[in-house]
Design a protein around this motif. Structure first.
Motif, PDB file in Angstrom:
ATOM      1  N   ASP A  75       2.859   8.348  -5.153  1.00  0.00           N
ATOM      2  CA  ASP A  75       3.534   7.653  -6.249  1.00  0.00           C
ATOM      3  C   ASP A  75       4.482   6.596  -5.692  1.00  0.00           C
ATOM      4  O   ASP A  75       5.393   6.903  -4.926  1.00  0.00           O
ATOM      5  CB  ASP A  75       4.286   8.699  -7.069  1.00  0.00           C
ATOM      6  N   CYS A  76       4.258   5.346  -6.098  1.00  0.00           N
ATOM      7  CA  CYS A  76       5.098   4.238  -5.650  1.00  0.00           C
ATOM      8  C   CYS A  76       5.797   3.552  -6.819  1.00  0.00           C
ATOM      9  O   CYS A  76       6.147   2.364  -6.750  1.00  0.00           O
ATOM     10  CB  CYS A  76       4.253   3.220  -4.877  1.00  0.00           C
ATOM     11  N   ARG A  80      11.846   4.940  -7.705  1.00  0.00           N
ATOM     12  CA  ARG A  80      11.727   5.384  -6.313  1.00  0.00           C
ATOM     13  C   ARG A  80      11.434   4.209  -5.382  1.00  0.00           C
ATOM     14  O   ARG A  80      11.969   4.123  -4.269  1.00  0.00           O
ATOM     15  CB  ARG A  80      10.615   6.429  -6.187  1.00  0.00           C
ATOM     16  N   VAL A  81      10.549   3.314  -5.815  1.00  0.00           N
ATOM     17  CA  VAL A  81      10.154   2.165  -4.996  1.00  0.00           C
ATOM     18  C   VAL A  81      10.526   0.886  -5.737  1.00  0.00           C
ATOM     19  O   VAL A  81       9.922   0.567  -6.757  1.00  0.00           O
ATOM     20  CB  VAL A  81       8.649   2.202  -4.688  1.00  0.00           C
ATOM     21  N   LEU A  87       8.399   0.295  -0.370  1.00  0.00           N
ATOM     22  CA  LEU A  87       6.977   0.571  -0.545  1.00  0.00           C
ATOM     23  C   LEU A  87       6.339   0.972   0.775  1.00  0.00           C
ATOM     24  O   LEU A  87       5.592   1.969   0.851  1.00  0.00           O
ATOM     25  CB  LEU A  87       6.276  -0.659  -1.125  1.00  0.00           C
ATOM     26  N   ARG A  90       7.422   4.379   1.760  1.00  0.00           N
ATOM     27  CA  ARG A  90       6.790   5.395   0.919  1.00  0.00           C
ATOM     28  C   ARG A  90       5.353   5.654   1.362  1.00  0.00           C
ATOM     29  O   ARG A  90       4.913   6.809   1.413  1.00  0.00           O
ATOM     30  CB  ARG A  90       6.823   4.916  -0.535  1.00  0.00           C
ATOM     31  N   LEU A  91       4.611   4.610   1.679  1.00  0.00           N
ATOM     32  CA  LEU A  91       3.225   4.795   2.128  1.00  0.00           C
ATOM     33  C   LEU A  91       3.157   5.558   3.437  1.00  0.00           C
ATOM     34  O   LEU A  91       2.197   6.301   3.686  1.00  0.00           O
ATOM     35  CB  LEU A  91       2.541   3.434   2.260  1.00  0.00           C
ATOM     36  N   HIS A  94       2.668   9.294   3.136  1.00  0.00           N
ATOM     37  CA  HIS A  94       1.398   9.842   2.641  1.00  0.00           C
ATOM     38  C   HIS A  94       0.918  10.969   3.564  1.00  0.00           C
ATOM     39  O   HIS A  94       1.022  10.859   4.793  1.00  0.00           O
ATOM     40  CB  HIS A  94       0.338   8.737   2.577  1.00  0.00           C
ATOM     41  N   GLY A 106      -1.851   4.536  -2.445  1.00  0.00           N
ATOM     42  CA  GLY A 106      -0.640   4.544  -3.257  1.00  0.00           C
ATOM     43  C   GLY A 106      -0.927   3.976  -4.626  1.00  0.00           C
ATOM     44  O   GLY A 106      -1.939   3.293  -4.835  1.00  0.00           O
ATOM     45  N   PHE A 109       3.162   0.372  -7.733  1.00  0.00           N
ATOM     46  CA  PHE A 109       4.244  -0.532  -7.351  1.00  0.00           C
ATOM     47  C   PHE A 109       4.408  -1.650  -8.388  1.00  0.00           C
ATOM     48  O   PHE A 109       3.451  -2.072  -9.037  1.00  0.00           O
ATOM     49  CB  PHE A 109       4.014  -1.115  -5.951  1.00  0.00           C
ATOM     50  N   VAL A 136      -3.058   0.158  -2.157  1.00  0.00           N
ATOM     51  CA  VAL A 136      -2.009   0.563  -3.100  1.00  0.00           C
ATOM     52  C   VAL A 136      -2.189  -0.252  -4.371  1.00  0.00           C
ATOM     53  O   VAL A 136      -2.276  -1.477  -4.337  1.00  0.00           O
ATOM     54  CB  VAL A 136      -0.598   0.397  -2.486  1.00  0.00           C
TER      55      VAL A 136
END
Length: 524
Positions: A75-76, A80-81, A87, A90-91, A94, A106, A109, A136
């Motif tokens: 989840d992006c 959170r992102v 981003l 966050r990736l 994974h 992802g 975004f 993503v």
């Protein structure tokens, strides 16, 4: 099954804005009576403690198949992102990060909120990995970004032609940048991702049961069910595993789509239509519009030709199901009416053609839709403007903004109409929280406090009708959306009175219990 009398409640029946009762009875999973508790004496009952009861809620444009297929995607979404750097970080979280030959995926975004002011590209995502493919998806579900390795696996080079109605974005030398604009471009890369089998998808769908029931959603329409292979089999297998909501499936149109059987069209899990895309999205300026985008000569992208749209309509007519047309821009909407408006309706009691999203709907277009010979219906939103206000502010001119998601005007028309979520294809983590959507429809204020068209606000009862009794007029989900004799015994009990809480607290209302066919399926 808990058949019997339920009393001492504030029951919104879903039949009209001011239609309330204080008691109802369920027999054999169906409502047999609704009325005033004072009319019934000497009968044992379940005391609901004066709480508010609504019919089971309906989200008639959502994407459980996408949610199941993307269970491996991280989840992006905002908040959170909210930057390019976040981003990439966050990736790197994974579970497949660092595992050779596996995809890093992802979703969600929203580059409109990035301080960098641009969409991530292959060079950015190469900082996550140069050996693993990375893809993503953007929050709108229409675009994505991938790294160099993913482009290589998909065979996309400077010599690769753009798909119809889509683009591989390119640099000044013509080389693909890794930005994939519109669904056909995204699919050119995503089709390289190994697909889970039907049994895996069924388990993932069953795992979504609590999500839908906790939101009070007892009936949903999946408006791209073919995101997974053999969706009818997968959803029916999920039901065997405990998935409770009714589901109407709308696979994406393909010219080679096989005709339906009676079994395909019946039951709590059924195929109810097909979906086509007439254009793209506003957040990436691919919705097909009459007036060009601000500071631009671009009018967006058209995603389907006249002949193919008519072919899809012919298939829907022949198979006695709905045609659902994704059409956001006013030019796309006008073209749909031009091509199909004079057709003979082919369904009784339901619109033959559903318009999905219907963003720019000026009064004259509402009139065209209402007067058309074929019957149109509209599934629209307030969650888009609420969540993606920055993108809409940048991409709508003043005249367009005035007619964006005109919920009041559409409500006052005779068109079948529903408010929906489009989850997960929007920039809000919990887009199918009905009360967030209701709050946005009533207040017309975005998440950042921006006015998003207060003249088009509706009342709380009106907004709730667009998730209950009015929504049921748009889709074939069975006898749902109302509490009246003969209807399914589906209802939700709220944790507070949605009709009396201050407007600024509407989004805080929660479902306390969800009942299906007289059985309590989910307690908070």
């Amino acid at each position: 099954m808990s058949d019997g009398l339920f009393s001492n409640a504030k029951v919104f029946t879903g039949r009209a804005e001011d239609d309330f009762a204080t008691a109802f009875r369920i027999e054999d999973g169906r409502v047999s009576w609704v009325g005033d508790a004072a009319e019934v004496t000497g009968e044992p009952s379940t005391d609901l403690g004066g709480r508010v009861v609504l019919p089971g809620l309906l989200d008639v444009h959502t994407h459980p198949a996408v949610m199941a297929a993307q269970a491996d995607a991280i989840d992006c979404l905002p908040p959170r992102v909210s930057s390019l750097a976040a981003l990439l970080d966050r990736l790197r979280e994974h579970p497949s990060y660092g595992k050779p030959d596996t995809w890093i995926l992802g979703t969600g975004f929203d580059d409109a909120r990035f301080p960098e002011g641009r969409t991530p590209n292959a060079a950015d995502l190469d900082r996550v990995s140069t050996t693993q493919p990375v893809l993503v998806r953007r929050c709108d579900g229409h675009s994505a970004s991938c790294n160099t390795r993913a482009l290589e696996l998909a065979g996309i080079t400077a010599a690769t032609a753009d798909p119809p109605g889509a683009r591989f974005e390119r640099d000044a030398e013509g080389s693909p940048t890794g930005v994939l604009t519109e669904i056909a471009a995204v699919d050119a890369v995503a089709e390289r991702i190994p697909e889970p089998d039907t049994a895996t998808i069924a388990r993932r769908l069953a795992d979504l049961n609590e999500h839908f029931l906790s939101h009070g959603l007892t009936g949903v329409c999946d408006l791209l069910s073919s995101f997974v292979p053999d969706p009818l089999a997968a959803f029916r297998a999920a039901r065997e595993l405990g998935f409770r909501p009714r589901v109407a499936l709308y696979p994406g149109w393909q010219p080679e789509l096989a005709d339906l059987t009676d079994d395909d069209r019946t039951g709590p899990i059924r195929i109810a239509g097909i979906k086509v895309f007439a254009d793209g999205a506003f957040s990436n300026r691919t919705a097909w519009v009459e007036d060009p985008y601000p500071d631009s000569c671009e009018h967006g992208l058209r995603s389907i030709g006249d002949d193919e749209l008519r072919e899809a309509a012919g298939w829907a007519r022949r198979n006695r199901v709905q045609l659902a047309v994704h059409a956001m821009g006013d030019r796309a909407l006008n073209r749909v009416v031009d091509l199909l408006g004079d057709d003979e309706p082919w369904l009784d009691g339901l619109p033959s053609v559903r318009i999905e999203h219907a963003t720019l709907v000026a009064p004259e277009l509402v009139d065209r839709l209402t007067r058309a010979r074929v019957r149109f219906g509209i599934a629209t939103h307030t969650i888009f403007l609420f969540a993606e206000t920055s993108a809409y502010r940048n991409n709508l001119g003043p005249d367009q903004a005035r007619v964006a998601y005109p919920i009041r005007a559409l409500y006052d028309s005779d068109l079948p109409l529903a408010l929906t979520s489009d989850r997960p294809a929007t920039a809000w983590d919990d887009a199918d929280d009905v009360f967030c959507s209701v709050a946005a429809a009533v207040r017309r204020i975005a998440h950042d406090g921006t006015d998003i068209g207060r003249p088009e606000a509706v009342t709380v009862p009106q907004a709730l009708l667009l998730y209950t009794g009015r929504a049921r007029t748009l889709a074939d989900l069975g006898p749902v959306g109302v509490l009246e004799p003969g209807a399914a015994g589906d209802f939700v009990i709220l944790d507070r009175d949605v009709f009396t809480v201050p407007a600024e607290e509407l989004a805080e209302v929660r479902v306390g219990e969800t009942w299906i066919a007289g059985e309590r399926c989910w307690p908070r």
